[in-house]
Design an enzyme around this catalytic site. Structure first.
Site, short mmCIF file in Angstrom:
data_model
loop_
_atom_site.label_atom_id
_atom_site.label_comp_id
_atom_site.label_asym_id
_atom_site.label_seq_id
_atom_site.Cartn_x
_atom_site.Cartn_y
_atom_site.Cartn_z
N THR A 27 1.02 -1.14 0.00
CA THR A 27 0.05 0.01 0.03
C THR A 27 0.80 1.39 0.16
O THR A 27 2.13 1.17 0.30
CB THR A 27 -0.94 -0.03 1.39
OG1 THR A 27 -0.02 0.44 2.51
CG2 THR A 27 -1.60 -1.22 1.34
N LEU A 56 2.98 -1.33 4.98
CA LEU A 56 2.31 0.01 5.33
C LEU A 56 3.46 1.07 5.39
O LEU A 56 4.35 1.02 5.92
CB LEU A 56 1.72 -0.23 6.45
CG LEU A 56 0.66 -1.43 6.70
CD1 LEU A 56 0.19 -1.37 8.22
CD2 LEU A 56 -0.37 -1.41 5.79
N VAL A 82 7.28 -2.30 7.14
CA VAL A 82 7.49 -0.79 7.02
C VAL A 82 7.84 -0.17 5.86
O VAL A 82 8.95 -0.61 5.59
CB VAL A 82 7.94 -0.20 8.34
CG1 VAL A 82 7.87 1.27 8.36
CG2 VAL A 82 7.13 -0.69 9.76
N LYS A 83 7.09 0.68 5.34
CA LYS A 83 7.50 1.30 3.91
C LYS A 83 8.27 2.68 4.52
O LYS A 83 7.48 3.62 4.87
CB LYS A 83 6.56 1.48 3.14
CG LYS A 83 6.56 0.78 1.63
CD LYS A 83 5.65 0.94 0.79
CE LYS A 83 5.82 0.62 -0.64
NZ LYS A 83 4.43 1.18 -1.36
N CYS A 84 9.36 3.01 4.03
CA CYS A 84 10.15 4.05 4.24
C CYS A 84 10.47 4.72 2.91
O CYS A 84 11.04 3.72 1.85
CB CYS A 84 11.18 4.03 5.12
SG CYS A 84 10.80 3.64 6.77
#
Ligand code: G3P
Length: 216
Positions: A27, A56, A82-84
């Site tokens: 996402t 996310l 976790v998306k960074c």
């Protein structure tokens, strides 16, 4: 190659899972915003539908903010990644979060040099954006090939997640290049299935069968 769905739409995810073709989900803030639903219940539902990894994304842009949000997002479900973003602070956040055992998908990658740094920082996934490179007349697939070659050469365990995919050729070329994952909008998954010769062939089989009067 794993197939992820690039969507925050639960109907699309349920259908993809029912087809047995969804290994995970990605996402981003734009996809989440499109759903017009409160964030937490939406992402909890997504994580319960998809048994594989669900990315996310943080919305903070400073390292402390990204680490704080990343830790909160990682609590949503055990399958959260976790998306960074691939910025200076994003690289620091990858190092910090991965050091604490939180898996990170580093997003908004547009070059092999960025991907090299991300692997060194400890990202679990790197997300090069194919379609957006093609949009500006750069060859997105060349970037994917270069990243795969660099990672293979040095034995990096970071997985190449081909993102911003717009068509079936992107998927096939990413697979040929050795990408570990392709994340697809639902429409592209449907395009992968369809072939006009399949439809024509099936119709002819069924017409011939009906004409023959035979029964199974
Ligand atoms: O989720 C990241 C990426 O796949 C976005 O794709 O189509 O907005 O360039 P797109």
């Amino acid at each position: 190659m794993k197939i992820f769905l690039d969507t925050a739409n639960v109907s699309e995810l349920r259908e993809g899972v029912a087809m047995g073709l969804v290994d995970g989900c990605t996402t981003n803030p734009s996809l989440i915003a499109k759903e017009k639903r409160p964030f937490r219940p939406l992402v909890e539902e997504i994580c319960s539908i998809v048994s594989g990894d669900v990315s996310l994304e943080v919305v903070a842009t400073d390292v402390e903010g990204m680490v704080k949000e990343g830790k909160e997002l990682a609590q949503v479900a055990p399958n959260v990644v976790v998306k960074c973003p691939l910025t200076r602070d994003g690289l620091k956040a990858v190092r910090r979060l991965s050091g604490e055992g939180i898996r990170v998908n580093q997003t908004l990658c547009f070059s092999a040099s960025q991907a090299l740094l991300s692997a060194k920082a400890g990202a679990t996934y790197i997300s090069p954006f194919l379609g957006r490179l093609d949009d500006i007349s750069a060859v997105g697939m060349d970037v994917i090939r270069d990243i795969c070659q660099i990672y293979r050469t040095y034995g990096f365990t970071t997985q190449v997640l081909a993102a911003s995919i717009r068509n079936p050729l992107h998927v096939v070329d990413a697979a040929k290049a050795g990408a570990h994952v392709a994340t697809l909008p639902f429409g592209v998954l449907e395009m992968l299935i369809k072939h006009p010769l399949t439809d024509i062939g099936l119709k002819k089989f069924l017409d011939d069968w009906a004409k023959s009067g035979a029964q199974l």
